[in-house]
Design a protein around this motif. Structure first.
Motif, PDB file in Angstrom:
ATOM      1  N   VAL A 108      -3.078   6.096   9.422  1.00 22.51           N
ATOM      2  CA  VAL A 108      -2.915   7.512   9.750  1.00 22.51           C
ATOM      3  C   VAL A 108      -1.620   8.043   9.148  1.00 22.51           C
ATOM      4  O   VAL A 108      -0.684   7.286   8.876  1.00 22.51           O
ATOM      5  N   ASP A 109      -1.589   9.359   8.956  1.00 22.87           N
ATOM      6  CA  ASP A 109      -0.407  10.014   8.405  1.00 22.87           C
ATOM      7  C   ASP A 109       0.564  10.474   9.478  1.00 22.87           C
ATOM      8  O   ASP A 109       1.753  10.670   9.203  1.00 22.87           O
ATOM      9  N   ALA A 110       0.060  10.682  10.683  1.00 22.47           N
ATOM     10  CA  ALA A 110       0.898  11.216  11.749  1.00 22.47           C
ATOM     11  C   ALA A 110       0.372  10.760  13.101  1.00 22.47           C
ATOM     12  O   ALA A 110      -0.835  10.570  13.284  1.00 22.47           O
ATOM     13  N   VAL A 111       1.296  10.600  14.031  1.00 22.26           N
ATOM     14  CA  VAL A 111       0.958  10.296  15.423  1.00 22.26           C
ATOM     15  C   VAL A 111       1.632  11.342  16.296  1.00 22.26           C
ATOM     16  O   VAL A 111       2.815  11.675  16.095  1.00 22.26           O
ATOM     17  N   TYR A 112       0.883  11.853  17.249  1.00 18.87           N
ATOM     18  CA  TYR A 112       1.360  12.916  18.138  1.00 18.87           C
ATOM     19  C   TYR A 112       1.134  12.479  19.578  1.00 18.87           C
ATOM     20  O   TYR A 112       0.067  11.951  19.919  1.00 18.87           O
ATOM     21  N   ALA A 113       2.138  12.716  20.430  1.00 17.42           N
ATOM     22  CA  ALA A 113       2.016  12.336  21.839  1.00 17.42           C
ATOM     23  C   ALA A 113       2.792  13.334  22.687  1.00 17.42           C
ATOM     24  O   ALA A 113       4.026  13.280  22.745  1.00 17.42           O
ATOM     25  N   GLY A 140       5.924   6.666   5.029  1.00 21.30           N
ATOM     26  CA  GLY A 140       6.398   8.039   5.151  1.00 21.30           C
ATOM     27  C   GLY A 140       5.787   8.806   6.303  1.00 21.30           C
ATOM     28  O   GLY A 140       6.081   9.992   6.480  1.00 21.30           O
ATOM     29  N   GLY A 141       4.959   8.146   7.119  1.00 22.86           N
ATOM     30  CA  GLY A 141       4.297   8.820   8.233  1.00 22.86           C
ATOM     31  C   GLY A 141       5.277   9.279   9.297  1.00 22.86           C
ATOM     32  O   GLY A 141       6.407   8.786   9.412  1.00 22.86           O
ATOM     33  N   VAL A 142       4.840  10.246  10.115  1.00 19.16           N
ATOM     34  CA  VAL A 142       5.721  10.865  11.102  1.00 19.16           C
ATOM     35  C   VAL A 142       5.167  10.693  12.512  1.00 19.16           C
ATOM     36  O   VAL A 142       3.952  10.766  12.732  1.00 19.16           O
ATOM     37  N   ALA A 209      11.004  14.073  16.652  1.00 17.34           N
ATOM     38  CA  ALA A 209      10.293  13.753  15.405  1.00 17.34           C
ATOM     39  C   ALA A 209      11.078  12.677  14.666  1.00 17.34           C
ATOM     40  O   ALA A 209      12.300  12.762  14.544  1.00 17.34           O
ATOM     41  N   GLN A 210      10.377  11.661  14.216  1.00 18.15           N
ATOM     42  CA  GLN A 210      11.012  10.605  13.433  1.00 18.15           C
ATOM     43  C   GLN A 210      10.004  10.059  12.428  1.00 18.15           C
ATOM     44  O   GLN A 210       8.797  10.049  12.675  1.00 18.15           O
ATOM     45  N   ARG A 211      10.514   9.621  11.273  1.00 23.03           N
ATOM     46  CA  ARG A 211       9.658   9.127  10.198  1.00 23.03           C
ATOM     47  C   ARG A 211       9.948   7.665   9.912  1.00 23.03           C
ATOM     48  O   ARG A 211      11.054   7.174  10.136  1.00 23.03           O
ATOM     49  N   ARG A 212       8.934   7.004   9.369  1.00 16.85           N
ATOM     50  CA  ARG A 212       9.136   5.642   8.909  1.00 16.85           C
ATOM     51  C   ARG A 212      10.200   5.622   7.822  1.00 16.85           C
ATOM     52  O   ARG A 212      10.257   6.510   6.983  1.00 16.85           O
ATOM     53  N   THR A 213      11.016   4.599   7.818  1.00 18.64           N
ATOM     54  CA  THR A 213      12.108   4.520   6.858  1.00 18.64           C
ATOM     55  C   THR A 213      11.630   3.916   5.542  1.00 18.64           C
ATOM     56  O   THR A 213      10.547   3.350   5.442  1.00 18.64           O
TER      57      THR A 213
END
Length: 222
Positions: A108-113, A140-142, A209-213
């Motif tokens: 997935v490109d993004a996870v939301y909770a 690069g996912g968020v 919000a945080q992204r993969r490094t």
């Protein structure tokens, strides 16, 4: 987390969803509207703790490919019915987030909770969940999540379960400190934290919000 508390919370939410099928209304949360501007356009989105699915349906309307996960089959059934009635495609997944997420690595490109992280999850369970989120995200996912924090009026009231978890009216809430937010961002980009208020009290929350490094990207492609 104590298994009896986890079981009681599941049963409580099942009863709540059954009794109040539109308890959060039909409009998306402000946090979902914000997240949609952060996510990659028309990307694959996993929502954790979707409930009745008002935000999942909003994401689908915005052109995202949506997987909606919750531990409540009742809530997911209500979401599926609403999606079908609106001609939308949303994949539903029965998921206890204290267990490994039922998705492949880098899918997935993004996870939301929205609020999910401040349910009855211990700090250790939240840390494990963030690890699972990182696993299923593409390079690069968020991750965008919201939590009630220790400045909330309900913090320290009701029945205490330890680990900054307090229960009122049958709902157990893990109130986050800023230290915990920063800990969950360890190994990611620095957390972007935005305070906001919601509801009648009002509830006081942070939107994170945080992204993969790059380190994670290099590890996946090496």
């Amino acid at each position: 987390m104590d298994e009896s508390l986890a079981r009681a919370q599941r049963e409580h939410w099942e009863r709540t969803y059954s009794a109040h099928p539109s308890m959060y209304g039909d409009q998306p949360s402000e946090s979902a509207e914000h997240a949609a501007t952060v996510f990659p356009p028309r990307g694959d989105v996993l929502e954790l703790g979707t409930g009745h699915g008002r935000d999942a349906l909003f994401f689908a309307r915005q052109g995202f490919t949506v997987t909606a996960a919750d531990f409540s089959p009742v809530g997911l059934d209500q979401l599926a019915a609403r999606a079908a009635a609106d001609g939308l495609t949303v994949t539903t997944l029965v998921q206890d987030v204290r267990r490994p997420l039922g998705l492949p690595d880098g899918s997935v490109d993004a996870v939301y909770a929205h609020i999910l992280f401040c349910m009855a999850l211990s700090t250790a369970e939240s840390e494990a969940l963030v690890g699972e989120v990182r696993r299923v995200l593409r390079p690069g996912g968020v991750l965008v999540y919201t939590v009630r924090h220790t400045g909330d009026a309900h913090f320290g009231t009701g029945t205490g379960h330890g680990d900054d978890i307090w229960e009122q009216g049958g709902f157990a809430v893990h109130f986050f400190s800023r230290e915990l937010v920063d800990r969950l961002a360890d190994g990611w980009t620095p957390a972007e934290v935005e305070p906001f208020e919601e509801g009648d009290l009002p509830r006081r929350l942070w939107r994170v919000a945080q992204r993969r490094t790059d380190w994670d990207v290099e590890r996946l492609v090496s």
